[in-house]
Design a protein around this motif. Sequence first.
Motif, PDB file in Angstrom:
ATOM      1  N   VAL A 139      51.552  12.246  55.800  1.00 31.34           N
ATOM      2  CA  VAL A 139      52.706  11.910  54.939  1.00 31.34           C
ATOM      3  C   VAL A 139      51.865  11.654  53.257  1.00 31.34           C
ATOM      4  O   VAL A 139      52.259  12.207  52.175  1.00 31.34           O
ATOM      5  CB  VAL A 139      53.127  11.000  55.068  1.00 31.34           C
ATOM      6  CG1 VAL A 139      54.398  10.244  53.441  1.00 31.34           C
ATOM      7  CG2 VAL A 139      54.014  11.539  56.769  1.00 31.34           C
ATOM      8  N   THR A 140      50.874  11.466  53.065  1.00 30.58           N
ATOM      9  CA  THR A 140      49.794  10.968  52.072  1.00 30.58           C
ATOM     10  C   THR A 140      49.681  12.837  51.196  1.00 30.58           C
ATOM     11  O   THR A 140      49.599  13.051  50.351  1.00 30.58           O
ATOM     12  CB  THR A 140      48.207   9.957  52.212  1.00 30.58           C
ATOM     13  OG1 THR A 140      48.828   8.846  52.668  1.00 30.58           O
ATOM     14  CG2 THR A 140      47.929   9.801  51.094  1.00 30.58           C
ATOM     15  N   GLU A 191      59.079   4.972  58.542  1.00 33.93           N
ATOM     16  CA  GLU A 191      58.329   3.997  58.180  1.00 33.93           C
ATOM     17  C   GLU A 191      56.999   4.158  58.033  1.00 33.93           C
ATOM     18  O   GLU A 191      56.039   3.635  56.618  1.00 33.93           O
ATOM     19  CB  GLU A 191      58.308   3.200  59.905  1.00 33.93           C
ATOM     20  CG  GLU A 191      56.758   1.879  59.617  1.00 33.93           C
ATOM     21  CD  GLU A 191      57.237   0.668  60.474  1.00 33.93           C
ATOM     22  OE1 GLU A 191      55.979   0.295  61.233  1.00 33.93           O
ATOM     23  OE2 GLU A 191      57.136   1.392  61.720  1.00 33.93           O
ATOM     24  N   ILE A 192      56.205   5.141  58.802  1.00 28.91           N
ATOM     25  CA  ILE A 192      55.342   5.105  57.298  1.00 28.91           C
ATOM     26  C   ILE A 192      55.004   6.204  56.069  1.00 28.91           C
ATOM     27  O   ILE A 192      54.889   5.850  55.208  1.00 28.91           O
ATOM     28  CB  ILE A 192      54.860   6.413  58.553  1.00 28.91           C
ATOM     29  CG1 ILE A 192      54.116   5.876  59.686  1.00 28.91           C
ATOM     30  CG2 ILE A 192      52.857   7.192  57.470  1.00 28.91           C
ATOM     31  CD1 ILE A 192      53.240   7.015  60.770  1.00 28.91           C
ATOM     32  N   THR A 193      56.243   6.710  55.321  1.00 23.97           N
ATOM     33  CA  THR A 193      57.072   7.407  54.360  1.00 23.97           C
ATOM     34  C   THR A 193      57.559   6.588  53.754  1.00 23.97           C
ATOM     35  O   THR A 193      56.309   5.622  52.617  1.00 23.97           O
ATOM     36  CB  THR A 193      58.246   8.676  54.669  1.00 23.97           C
ATOM     37  OG1 THR A 193      57.662   9.471  55.711  1.00 23.97           O
ATOM     38  CG2 THR A 193      57.703   8.820  52.942  1.00 23.97           C
ATOM     39  N   ARG A 240      55.865   3.232  53.727  1.00 21.37           N
ATOM     40  CA  ARG A 240      54.571   2.426  53.512  1.00 21.37           C
ATOM     41  C   ARG A 240      53.468   3.058  52.818  1.00 21.37           C
ATOM     42  O   ARG A 240      53.359   2.692  51.454  1.00 21.37           O
ATOM     43  CB  ARG A 240      54.131   2.392  54.937  1.00 21.37           C
ATOM     44  CG  ARG A 240      52.341   1.609  54.821  1.00 21.37           C
ATOM     45  CD  ARG A 240      51.573   0.789  55.856  1.00 21.37           C
ATOM     46  NE  ARG A 240      51.893   2.188  56.408  1.00 21.37           N
ATOM     47  CZ  ARG A 240      52.468   2.842  58.165  1.00 21.37           C
ATOM     48  NH1 ARG A 240      53.046   1.502  58.198  1.00 21.37           N
ATOM     49  NH2 ARG A 240      51.756   3.486  58.771  1.00 21.37           N
ATOM     50  N   VAL A 241      53.761   4.666  52.467  1.00 18.97           N
ATOM     51  CA  VAL A 241      52.664   5.342  51.583  1.00 18.97           C
ATOM     52  C   VAL A 241      53.487   5.634  50.438  1.00 18.97           C
ATOM     53  O   VAL A 241      52.621   5.091  49.154  1.00 18.97           O
ATOM     54  CB  VAL A 241      52.421   7.063  52.208  1.00 18.97           C
ATOM     55  CG1 VAL A 241      52.093   7.814  51.170  1.00 18.97           C
ATOM     56  CG2 VAL A 241      52.258   6.887  53.569  1.00 18.97           C
ATOM     57  N   GLU A 301      50.023   9.528  59.049  1.00 17.60           N
ATOM     58  CA  GLU A 301      50.075   8.919  57.786  1.00 17.60           C
ATOM     59  C   GLU A 301      49.164  10.241  57.291  1.00 17.60           C
ATOM     60  O   GLU A 301      49.705  10.060  55.358  1.00 17.60           O
ATOM     61  CB  GLU A 301      49.037   7.072  57.933  1.00 17.60           C
ATOM     62  CG  GLU A 301      48.848   6.787  56.757  1.00 17.60           C
ATOM     63  CD  GLU A 301      49.074   5.589  56.769  1.00 17.60           C
ATOM     64  OE1 GLU A 301      49.186   4.746  55.908  1.00 17.60           O
ATOM     65  OE2 GLU A 301      48.918   4.657  57.900  1.00 17.60           O
ATOM     66  N   ARG A 302      47.911  10.342  57.546  1.00 16.83           N
ATOM     67  CA  ARG A 302      47.504  10.772  56.283  1.00 16.83           C
ATOM     68  C   ARG A 302      48.121  12.652  56.155  1.00 16.83           C
ATOM     69  O   ARG A 302      48.029  13.177  54.765  1.00 16.83           O
ATOM     70  CB  ARG A 302      46.256  11.465  57.098  1.00 16.83           C
ATOM     71  CG  ARG A 302      45.561  12.479  56.562  1.00 16.83           C
ATOM     72  CD  ARG A 302      44.605  12.140  54.740  1.00 16.83           C
ATOM     73  NE  ARG A 302      43.791  12.256  53.772  1.00 16.83           N
ATOM     74  CZ  ARG A 302      42.434  12.751  54.152  1.00 16.83           C
ATOM     75  NH1 ARG A 302      42.290  11.193  55.454  1.00 16.83           N
ATOM     76  NH2 ARG A 302      41.736  13.470  53.464  1.00 16.83           N
ATOM     77  N   PRO A 334      49.148   7.909  64.857  1.00 19.42           N
ATOM     78  CA  PRO A 334      49.866   6.853  63.183  1.00 19.42           C
ATOM     79  C   PRO A 334      49.203   7.358  62.267  1.00 19.42           C
ATOM     80  O   PRO A 334      49.482   7.916  60.733  1.00 19.42           O
ATOM     81  CB  PRO A 334      49.616   5.635  64.266  1.00 19.42           C
ATOM     82  CG  PRO A 334      50.167   5.898  65.231  1.00 19.42           C
ATOM     83  CD  PRO A 334      48.698   7.066  66.401  1.00 19.42           C
TER      84      PRO A 334
END
Length: 393
Positions: free
Chosen positions: A285-286, A246-248, A250-251, A282-283, A278
């Motif tokens: 993956v970014t 999900e996070i990937t 979104r990024v 997210e940082r 989270p």
Amino acid sequence: MRPLARTVPRTVRMRLTLLYGSLFTASGAALLAITYLLVRRNTVKVRVPCVGLEEKDCRGQLLDMPGIPDTADPIRTLAEQQHHALVREFVLQSGVALAIMLVVSLALGWLVAGRVLRPLRTMTTTVQRISARNVHERLAFAGPRDELKDLADTVDGLLGRLDAALDAQKRFVANAAHELRTPLTLERALLEETLTDRRPTLEAFRATFERILEISVQQGRLLESLLTLATSERGLESRVPVDLAEITERVLAARPETAAGGPRLYPRIAPATTAGDPALVERLVTNLVDNAMRYNVPGGSVDVATGTRDGQAVISVSNTGPVVPPEQVARLLEPFQRLDRSARDGGHHGLGLSIVHAIVLAHGGTLSALPRPGGGLVIRAAFPAFLVPSSIE
């Protein structure tokens, strides 16, 4: 009444001495008691006087006690008195000998405890002398492989890790100071250039301010990256279920369109749930995606994959790019390290992969980076998988 903690000797040497003395006293008293019981139970031959016998029949008459006939009551009584006197004398002399040996055992215990603890005192003195200035020193204890040797080796290992951590901290501070000083110097130069211009124009002021604003934005990014790095290295205060897929997604959805000729993204997203922070994930993956897109070649590609393998939630990012020597891969995971130190990378300071590494360690995961044969890197971050408990109907 004095507290018990104040009555107990404080030094280990004194405690060992008292322990040795107590053990000797207990074992000596037990040995004396056993000997006393054996003496009392054994048959003892006692010489008694001749009563009513001729001298020729009285030559060292020996009677066994308690095997004396009942008819010889006076003789039996005398034999018992002699036997009891002998036992009392034996107990008295043994007690005196035990008291003397107790004093001797305390003295010997004091000497032995001092010799046993001498290496420990030496190690304590050395450790007390070591500080941040001479943390490179080691105990270097030479002796047999015993508990003290293991303790000394453990302390040496700890000092080695502290030495490496202090060196890394010094390098980090020096690099951070250098990265912060460079934009400040540039800002000052731009301001001085504008102030020394005798005929400044509005366009010149605007260009200078736009340049200073750009440098300020870069400084803000650097400070934000340093804060994220410090937060990641401190560890996690709480954990919640986090889906890497999900996070990937979104990024990747928030990324701008790739320009013509730029690297292309090829996502392969599958569910991968772990427990963590989270915002930090997210940082991570970014940073992985940005790093793969930035250090690439024209017309290159970036593969992003998530999934669960071997009980771990995994995200893998691989890209085409310049050839990375295998011996340089580990260095790229450290703060302020770039493959090309001469490049400014558009205001980036070489903190991306170091932040990724810190976030992975804070989540109890593992990070691996391998160079691709044709250029680029394959970076794989694996986290402990979070199993969602099934509902009970």
